[in-house]
Design a protein around this motif. Structure first.
Motif, PDB file in Angstrom:
ATOM      1  N   MET A   1       0.837  -1.201   0.000  1.00  0.00           N
ATOM      2  CA  MET A   1       0.000   0.000   0.000  1.00  0.00           C
ATOM      3  C   MET A   1       0.872   1.251   0.000  1.00  0.00           C
ATOM      4  O   MET A   1       1.978   1.255   0.532  1.00  0.00           O
ATOM      5  N   SER A   2       0.334   2.307  -0.597  1.00  0.00           N
ATOM      6  CA  SER A   2       1.060   3.578  -0.640  1.00  0.00           C
ATOM      7  C   SER A   2       0.779   4.357   0.637  1.00  0.00           C
ATOM      8  O   SER A   2       0.173   5.427   0.617  1.00  0.00           O
ATOM      9  N   MET A   3       1.214   3.784   1.745  1.00  0.00           N
ATOM     10  CA  MET A   3       0.971   4.413   3.051  1.00  0.00           C
ATOM     11  C   MET A   3       2.114   4.038   3.979  1.00  0.00           C
ATOM     12  O   MET A   3       2.522   2.877   4.037  1.00  0.00           O
ATOM     13  N   LYS A   4       2.631   5.022   4.679  1.00  0.00           N
ATOM     14  CA  LYS A   4       3.676   4.733   5.662  1.00  0.00           C
ATOM     15  C   LYS A   4       3.221   5.246   7.023  1.00  0.00           C
ATOM     16  O   LYS A   4       2.466   6.219   7.123  1.00  0.00           O
ATOM     17  N   ILE A   5       3.667   4.573   8.065  1.00  0.00           N
ATOM     18  CA  ILE A   5       3.324   4.984   9.430  1.00  0.00           C
ATOM     19  C   ILE A   5       4.362   5.999   9.900  1.00  0.00           C
ATOM     20  O   ILE A   5       5.556   5.694   9.979  1.00  0.00           O
ATOM     21  N   ASN A   6       3.912   7.204  10.193  1.00  0.00           N
ATOM     22  CA  ASN A   6       4.824   8.243  10.688  1.00  0.00           C
ATOM     23  C   ASN A   6       5.153   8.021  12.161  1.00  0.00           C
ATOM     24  O   ASN A   6       6.302   8.095  12.568  1.00  0.00           O
ATOM     25  N   THR A   7       4.113   7.768  12.946  1.00  0.00           N
ATOM     26  CA  THR A   7       4.302   7.508  14.371  1.00  0.00           C
ATOM     27  C   THR A   7       3.040   6.868  14.915  1.00  0.00           C
ATOM     28  O   THR A   7       1.960   7.001  14.325  1.00  0.00           O
ATOM     29  N   THR A   8       3.150   6.167  16.021  1.00  0.00           N
ATOM     30  CA  THR A   8       1.980   5.607  16.687  1.00  0.00           C
ATOM     31  C   THR A   8       1.503   6.599  17.741  1.00  0.00           C
ATOM     32  O   THR A   8       2.267   6.983  18.640  1.00  0.00           O
ATOM     33  N   LEU A   9       0.280   7.036  17.614  1.00  0.00           N
ATOM     34  CA  LEU A   9      -0.253   8.052  18.516  1.00  0.00           C
ATOM     35  C   LEU A   9      -0.738   7.422  19.819  1.00  0.00           C
ATOM     36  O   LEU A   9      -1.149   6.256  19.835  1.00  0.00           O
ATOM     37  N   PRO A  10      -0.725   8.186  20.917  1.00  0.00           N
ATOM     38  CA  PRO A  10      -1.271   7.661  22.172  1.00  0.00           C
ATOM     39  C   PRO A  10      -2.767   7.405  22.046  1.00  0.00           C
ATOM     40  O   PRO A  10      -3.452   8.053  21.250  1.00  0.00           O
ATOM     41  N   SER A  11      -3.266   6.473  22.817  1.00  0.00           N
ATOM     42  CA  SER A  11      -4.703   6.218  22.832  1.00  0.00           C
ATOM     43  C   SER A  11      -5.410   7.372  23.524  1.00  0.00           C
ATOM     44  O   SER A  11      -4.784   8.151  24.267  1.00  0.00           O
ATOM     45  N   PRO A  12      -6.717   7.516  23.311  1.00  0.00           N
ATOM     46  CA  PRO A  12      -7.457   8.549  24.043  1.00  0.00           C
ATOM     47  C   PRO A  12      -7.290   8.435  25.557  1.00  0.00           C
ATOM     48  O   PRO A  12      -7.149   9.451  26.242  1.00  0.00           O
ATOM     49  N   ALA A  13      -7.295   7.215  26.083  1.00  0.00           N
ATOM     50  CA  ALA A  13      -7.138   7.040  27.535  1.00  0.00           C
ATOM     51  C   ALA A  13      -5.782   7.548  28.001  1.00  0.00           C
ATOM     52  O   ALA A  13      -5.667   8.186  29.058  1.00  0.00           O
ATOM     53  N   GLU A  14      -4.742   7.293  27.211  1.00  0.00           N
ATOM     54  CA  GLU A  14      -3.402   7.757  27.575  1.00  0.00           C
ATOM     55  C   GLU A  14      -3.320   9.282  27.526  1.00  0.00           C
ATOM     56  O   GLU A  14      -2.704   9.908  28.399  1.00  0.00           O
ATOM     57  N   LEU A  15      -3.936   9.882  26.505  1.00  0.00           N
ATOM     58  CA  LEU A  15      -3.897  11.345  26.405  1.00  0.00           C
ATOM     59  C   LEU A  15      -4.683  11.990  27.541  1.00  0.00           C
ATOM     60  O   LEU A  15      -4.262  13.012  28.106  1.00  0.00           O
ATOM     61  N   LYS A  16      -5.816  11.382  27.910  1.00  0.00           N
ATOM     62  CA  LYS A  16      -6.618  11.922  29.015  1.00  0.00           C
ATOM     63  C   LYS A  16      -5.868  11.824  30.342  1.00  0.00           C
ATOM     64  O   LYS A  16      -6.043  12.663  31.226  1.00  0.00           O
ATOM     65  N   GLU A  17      -5.044  10.797  30.473  1.00  0.00           N
ATOM     66  CA  GLU A  17      -4.233  10.668  31.689  1.00  0.00           C
ATOM     67  C   GLU A  17      -3.133  11.719  31.708  1.00  0.00           C
ATOM     68  O   GLU A  17      -2.814  12.283  32.753  1.00  0.00           O
ATOM     69  N   GLU A  18      -2.590  12.014  30.535  1.00  0.00           N
ATOM     70  CA  GLU A  18      -1.532  13.017  30.427  1.00  0.00           C
ATOM     71  C   GLU A  18      -2.085  14.431  30.605  1.00  0.00           C
ATOM     72  O   GLU A  18      -1.455  15.295  31.220  1.00  0.00           O
ATOM     73  N   ILE A  19      -3.280  14.683  30.050  1.00  0.00           N
ATOM     74  CA  ILE A  19      -3.923  16.006  30.154  1.00  0.00           C
ATOM     75  C   ILE A  19      -5.323  15.777  30.719  1.00  0.00           C
ATOM     76  O   ILE A  19      -6.307  15.725  29.985  1.00  0.00           O
TER      77      ILE A  19
END
Length: 343
Positions: A1-19
């Motif tokens: 596929m013509s798609m590359k992964i730039n980075t794996t983003l945090p899950s919503p639960a992880e972001l809510k814990e961070e902020i």
């Protein structure tokens, strides 16, 4: 596929814990959500005013704008429910152009989605903390809303997304009002079918999970005008349009039939000053017909600190839209007081 992964983003639960959302703000949202629910169920006769920039492109100017709204709100809160538009995702008709803070926290720089999800959550929370108001956003990407689902009090599904199955199913699992805009064609039946779907329960895949929803009884319509096959804008905020919508609603077995009128977009042909006149006509329609007064629960207005719009560049004006043109603050303040007097 013509798609590359730039980075794996945090899950919503992880972001809510961070902020995290503080207990105080969670209580604020709970209280505001109930007040808004009461409007859409008919328990309250307050009029909803969903107002703010076309796109929330700068945290400082957006929060200054919402702070000003909060001061006006203190004078009109017995009549109105002001819900700030803090739109962090922007649909692009051709795929080109600024796609919102989620994609580009700095409009001058390249897309950075990791920084973007942090920026939008931080901005929404800051706006809540400083103003005491909870905001609205557009559900452009259904799975992305999980990063803000503990913050938002209102969500809209745009004209280009309203026929999409994932948007409809995701809306069925929300516990806040979700407004379904008519598609760009102006077809009211498509919009109403979306409401029917959102008010039903569904089972589907969401963020890699098998989920079940119970239906959203606060799903409703947003009239934003349409465009005919020749590219000419066809408004749908006039009395006859609202009456036609009311008649269509009567043929559907839907809970809490309601409509919001979007005063910009194809209703104004993006002539942003027309929003003032359009809102005035909507208020007249409500005064003239009690059935339409019960159905039309509010208006949506694009407004910012400075009127008009500008291109992204080195000398941008603070608080001026970089997407669709908006009315400025002076007109905004006068308009809100007028709505409070006439609604």
């Amino acid at each position: 596929m013509s798609m590359k992964i730039n980075t794996t983003l945090p899950s919503p639960a992880e972001l809510k814990e961070e902020i995290p959302l503080s207990e105080k703000l969670a209580e604020l949202k709970k209280k505001r959500d109930q007040e808004i629910r009461d409007i859409f169920t008919g328990k309250s006769d307050k009029f909803a005013v969903i107002i703010g920039p076309c796109s929330a492109d700068n945290e400082d100017s957006v929060c200054e704008y919402v702070d000003r709204l909060a001061k006006v709100n203190e004078k009109v809160k017995d009549k109105l429910m002001i819900i700030p538009r803090i739109y962090t995702n922007k649909p692009r008709t051709t795929g080109e152009g600024y796609k919102g803070m989620l994609h580009q926290p700095d409009p001058d720089k390249a897309p950075d989605l990791y920084a973007g999800i942090i920026a939008i959550r931080h901005m929404h929370i800051r706006a809540m903390e400083e103003s005491g108001l909870t905001g609205a956003d557009e559900m452009l990407y259904p799975e992305n809303r999980s990063y803000l689902d503990d913050i938002l009090s209102y969500e809209a599904i745009g004209a280009r997304s309203v026929e999409n199955q994932q948007h409809r199913l995701t809306a069925s699992g929300m516990d806040i009002p979700v407004g379904m805009k008519n598609p760009t064609s102006g077809d009211l039946s498509v919009m109403l079918n979306s409401v029917v779907a959102a008010q039903m329960g569904h089972r589907f895949i969401y963020r890699g999970m098998d989920v079940q929803t119970s239906g959203n009884d606060l799903a409703h319509v947003i009239l934003r005008g349409g465009v005919d096959k020749y590219g000419t804008c066809q408004p749908n905020y006039h009395y006859e349009d609202c009456l036609r919508l009311f008649e269509l609603y009567q043929k559907k077995d839907l809970k809490n039939p309601a409509a919001i009128v979007d005063a910009n977009h194809s209703n104004s042909n993006k002539k942003y000053k027309e929003q003032l006149r359009i809102v005035s006509e909507v208020l007249h329609t409500r005064r003239y017909n009690p059935d339409l007064k019960n159905m039309i629960k509010g208006v949506m207005v694009e407004s910012y600190l400075e009127e008009g719009r500008q291109n992204i560049g080195p000398d941008m004006v603070y608080g001026k839209s970089i997407t669709d043109p908006c009315i400025g603050w002076e007109d905004t303040e006068h308009l809100i007081y007028k709505i409070a007097e006439e609604c």
